[in-house]
Design a protein around this motif. Structure first.
Motif, short mmCIF file in Angstrom:
data_model
loop_
_atom_site.label_atom_id
_atom_site.label_comp_id
_atom_site.label_asym_id
_atom_site.label_seq_id
_atom_site.Cartn_x
_atom_site.Cartn_y
_atom_site.Cartn_z
N MET A 1 38.05 32.20 -25.99
CA MET A 1 37.11 33.17 -25.86
C MET A 1 36.20 32.61 -24.93
N ALA A 2 35.71 33.92 -23.91
CA ALA A 2 34.92 33.49 -23.01
C ALA A 2 33.56 33.27 -23.45
N SER A 3 32.88 32.36 -22.29
CA SER A 3 31.69 31.64 -22.65
C SER A 3 30.57 32.74 -22.03
N PHE A 4 29.24 32.65 -22.52
CA PHE A 4 28.27 33.36 -22.24
C PHE A 4 28.25 33.55 -20.53
N GLU A 5 28.48 32.32 -19.85
CA GLU A 5 28.35 32.41 -18.42
C GLU A 5 29.36 33.06 -17.70
N GLU A 6 30.60 33.15 -18.54
CA GLU A 6 31.68 33.80 -17.90
C GLU A 6 31.37 35.27 -17.84
N ARG A 7 30.96 35.60 -19.33
CA ARG A 7 30.82 37.04 -19.47
C ARG A 7 29.76 37.64 -18.75
N LEU A 8 28.40 36.99 -18.45
CA LEU A 8 27.40 37.61 -18.01
C LEU A 8 27.79 37.68 -16.40
N SER A 9 28.65 36.80 -15.80
CA SER A 9 29.19 37.07 -14.41
C SER A 9 30.22 38.43 -14.23
N ALA A 10 30.94 38.34 -15.17
CA ALA A 10 31.82 39.46 -15.44
C ALA A 10 31.09 40.96 -15.56
N VAL A 11 30.34 40.95 -16.32
CA VAL A 11 29.65 42.20 -16.32
C VAL A 11 28.75 42.49 -15.35
N ARG A 12 28.10 41.45 -14.76
CA ARG A 12 27.25 41.79 -13.64
C ARG A 12 28.00 42.38 -12.41
N GLU A 13 29.22 41.62 -12.17
CA GLU A 13 30.11 41.90 -10.83
C GLU A 13 30.82 43.30 -11.29
N GLU A 14 31.11 43.59 -12.67
CA GLU A 14 31.56 45.01 -13.00
C GLU A 14 30.40 46.12 -12.56
N ARG A 15 29.41 45.94 -12.87
CA ARG A 15 28.23 46.79 -12.68
C ARG A 15 27.75 46.72 -11.11
N GLN A 16 28.28 46.02 -10.30
CA GLN A 16 27.90 45.59 -8.89
C GLN A 16 26.56 45.37 -8.74
N ALA A 17 25.96 44.66 -9.57
CA ALA A 17 24.64 44.38 -9.62
C ALA A 17 24.21 42.65 -9.09
#
Length: 73
Positions: A1-17
């Motif tokens: 399972m992905a870590s907090f760091e990986e998830r935060l980075s992924a959702v931020r990039e998906e949102r292009q923030a």
């Protein structure tokens, strides 16, 4: 399972923030937002809730406890 760091980075990039946008939303510097993704720091509970609201994901998903992205309503 992905870590907090990986998830935060992924959702931020998906949102292009930008990290600067996330920092401003949380009332911290861009470097603090960067450190969240680098695993050097974590937001407080209010910050975590703000992130889940902003990205529209569940807290368990964001912190890596679940694969379910949707917020239970």
């Amino acid at each position: 399972m992905a870590s907090f760091e990986e998830r935060l980075s992924a959702v931020r990039e998906e949102r292009q923030a930008f990290q600067q946008t996330i920092g401003a939303m949380l009332g911290v510097t861009r470097w603090s937002a960067h450190n969240y993704e680098a695993g050097k720091n974590r937001p407080d509970s209010d910050g975590l809730i703000a992130l889940t609201d902003y990205f529209n994901v569940s807290l368990d998903y964001l912190v890596g406890r679940s694969e379910v992205r949707e917020i239970a309503r």
